[in-house]
Design an enzyme around this catalytic site. Structure first.
Site, PDB file in Angstrom:
ATOM      1  N   HIS A  10       0.826  -1.209   0.000  1.00  0.00           N
ATOM      2  CA  HIS A  10       0.000   0.000   0.000  1.00  0.00           C
ATOM      3  C   HIS A  10       0.864   1.265   0.000  1.00  0.00           C
ATOM      4  O   HIS A  10       1.752   1.412   0.836  1.00  0.00           O
ATOM      5  CB  HIS A  10      -0.868  -0.025   1.267  1.00  0.00           C
TER       6      HIS A  10
ATOM      7  N   GLU B  78      -4.163   3.797  -8.179  1.00  0.00           N
ATOM      8  CA  GLU B  78      -5.455   4.310  -7.726  1.00  0.00           C
ATOM      9  C   GLU B  78      -5.583   5.737  -8.227  1.00  0.00           C
ATOM     10  O   GLU B  78      -4.788   6.610  -7.840  1.00  0.00           O
ATOM     11  CB  GLU B  78      -5.581   4.278  -6.199  1.00  0.00           C
TER      12      GLU B  78
ATOM     13  N   GLU C  51       0.563  -0.501  -4.751  1.00  0.00           N
ATOM     14  CA  GLU C  51      -0.544   0.424  -4.956  1.00  0.00           C
ATOM     15  C   GLU C  51      -0.016   1.832  -4.714  1.00  0.00           C
ATOM     16  O   GLU C  51       0.838   2.047  -3.849  1.00  0.00           O
ATOM     17  CB  GLU C  51      -1.663   0.109  -3.948  1.00  0.00           C
TER      18      GLU C  51
ATOM     19  N   HIS D  28      -1.673  11.188  -1.924  1.00  0.00           N
ATOM     20  CA  HIS D  28      -2.940  10.654  -1.427  1.00  0.00           C
ATOM     21  C   HIS D  28      -3.960  11.751  -1.183  1.00  0.00           C
ATOM     22  O   HIS D  28      -5.089  11.678  -1.653  1.00  0.00           O
ATOM     23  CB  HIS D  28      -2.705   9.860  -0.133  1.00  0.00           C
TER      24      HIS D  28
ATOM     25  N   ASP E   9      -1.348   6.302  -5.175  1.00  0.00           N
ATOM     26  CA  ASP E   9      -2.427   7.248  -5.463  1.00  0.00           C
ATOM     27  C   ASP E   9      -1.926   8.287  -6.461  1.00  0.00           C
ATOM     28  O   ASP E   9      -0.872   8.895  -6.235  1.00  0.00           O
ATOM     29  CB  ASP E   9      -2.854   7.953  -4.172  1.00  0.00           C
TER      30      ASP E   9
HETATM   31  O1  G3P Z   1      -6.359   1.408  -3.195  1.00  0.00           O
HETATM   32  C1  G3P Z   1      -6.754   0.982  -1.953  1.00  0.00           C
HETATM   33  C2  G3P Z   1      -6.511   1.986  -0.871  1.00  0.00           C
HETATM   34  O2  G3P Z   1      -5.348   2.713  -1.142  1.00  0.00           O
HETATM   35  C3  G3P Z   1      -7.660   2.912  -0.729  1.00  0.00           C
HETATM   36  O3  G3P Z   1      -7.563   3.751   0.364  1.00  0.00           O
HETATM   37  O4  G3P Z   1      -7.298   6.011   1.266  1.00  0.00           O
HETATM   38  O5  G3P Z   1      -5.374   4.459   1.255  1.00  0.00           O
HETATM   39  O6  G3P Z   1      -6.158   5.428  -0.868  1.00  0.00           O
HETATM   40  P1  G3P Z   1      -6.551   4.967   0.498  1.00  0.00           P
HETATM   41 MG    MG Z   2      -4.866   4.417  -2.276  1.00  0.00          MG
END
Ligand code: G3P
Ligand code: MG
Length: 262
Positions: free
Chosen positions: A15, A117, A42, A57, A44
Site C-alpha cells: 500500500h 489508484e 498500490e 494521497h 495514489d
Molecule cells: O487502493 C486501496 C486503498 O489505497 C484505498 O484507500 O485512502 O489508502 O487510498 P486509500
Molecule cells: Mg490508495
C-alpha cells in the site's frame, strides 16, 4: 496479445509503496517495499494544474509536504521541488513527490506490477482518469502489462476507460452504496476492491460468479488476512510489508529478509 481478461497483479500488494515504513507514495517507499521482497505496489495518482500525473494521497499538501494549498491547483514545477519525506522521519528529508513517469521507470526496470489508484482532485474526476490513461499508454505502450487502474470515483474509471480501454479496471468500495454492482459492470471492471470489513463469502461468490476478482484493502493484521484468504479473495493490499512475506506465498508473521538490490 494482452486482453482485458489477463489479470495483472500477484496476490500481495504493498500500500502506497511501503505502507508506513517509508514516506508514502514516494520512490523511497517503492525501493523499501521492493527490498522487502514486494513485487506489486498500490499508489495514489492525481494531476497537477498543468496536467502532469504525480503521486499524492490527500487533496492538499499539508500532511505530507507541509505546505498550504490544494496540490492539483499547483504546477508540477512547484510540486516537484517539495520535500515529501521529512514528515515521515529525518532519514527521508528531501525525498521528492514523484511523477508517474518516475514511478513507471522504476517498476518497469524492476519488473514490478502497479495498481494505480486514480485519486482525483475534487472536480477533476473524469479529466484525471483520461490524463492517467493517456500517460500510461505513453509510458507502458499500447498493451500495458502488470498494470491495474482503480478508483473510488466511477467518473475517473470512465475517463480511464475512454483513454486507455485496454488497461484493466477495478472499482474501490469503502461502503456498499446503492448501484455499485451496476456501475462496476457498466464500467467493464474486472475487479472490485473493498474495505476488508465489507468482504464476506456472499460478496466473493457474487464477484467470482460474474468473473470479477475480489480484492481488499488495507489488511494489516494476520487474523484479517487469514479470514480473507479462507474466503478465497484474489489479492490483499497492505501496509504491513514487514509482517507479511509475499515471497513465501501466504500469511507469515515474519520479516521477509531484504534482498540485495531489488
Ligand atoms: O487502493 C486501496 C486503498 O489505497 C484505498 O484507500 O485512502 O489508502 O487510498 P486509500
Ligand atoms: Mg490508495
Amino acid at each position: 496479445m494482452h486482453t482485458m481478461t489477463d489479470w495483472p497483479l500477484p496476490f500481495w500488494i504493498a500500500h502506497r509503496g511501503a505502507g508506513k515504513r517509508a514516506p508514502e507514495n514516494t520512490l523511497a517507499a517503492f525501493r523499501t517495499g521492493a527490498m522487502h521482497g514486494w513485487r506489486a505496489f498500490e499508489c495514489d495518482v492525481k494531476t497537477s494544474a498543468d496536467g502532469v500525473p504525480f503521486l499524492l494521497h490527500d487533496d492538499t499538501l499539508l500532511r505530507t509536504a507541509g505546505q498550504p494549498g490544494v496540490a492539483g491547483e499547483q504546477p508540477w514545477s512547484d510540486l516537484s521541488r517539495l520535500d515529501a519525506g521529512s514528515w515521515h522521519s529525518p532519514a527521508f528529508a528531501g525525498e521528492p513527490i514523484p511523477s508517474l513517469d518516475a514511478v513507471a521507470a522504476f517498476v518497469q526496470r524492476n519488473g514490478l506490477a502497479l495498481n494505480i489508484e486514480i485519486k482525483p482532485t475534487p472536480g477533476q474526476e473524469e479529466a484525471t482518469g483520461v490524463a492517467v490513461g493517456q500517460a500510461c499508454l505513453r509510458l507502458w505502450g499500447g498493451a500495458p502489462e502488470r498494470l491495474l487502474f482503480s478508483s473510488f470515483r466511477p467518473e475517473s474509471l470512465k475517463g480511464a476507460s475512454r483513454s486507455a480501454p485496454g488497461v484493466p479496471r477495478g472499482l474501490l468500495l469503502d461502503r456498499l452504496w446503492t448501484g455499485w454492482w451496476d456501475v462496476a459492470q457498466s464500467l467493464g471492471c474486472v475487479a472490485v476492491i473493498t474495505n476488508h470489513r465489507l468482504m464476506d463469502a456472499a460478496m466473493v461468490r457474487q464477484l467470482h460468479g460474474a468473473g470479477l476478482r475480489a480484492l481488499c484493502y488495507t489488511v494489516n493484521e494476520v487474523e484479517d488476512a487469514q479470514r480473507l484468504l479462507d474466503l478465497g479473495v484474489d489479492g490483499l493490499i497492505t501496509d504491513a510489508i514487514d509482517r507479511f512475506a509475499p515471497a513465501l506465498g501466504g500469511v507469515e508473521a515474519a520479516v521477509c529478509p531484504p534482498k540485495s538490490g531489488v
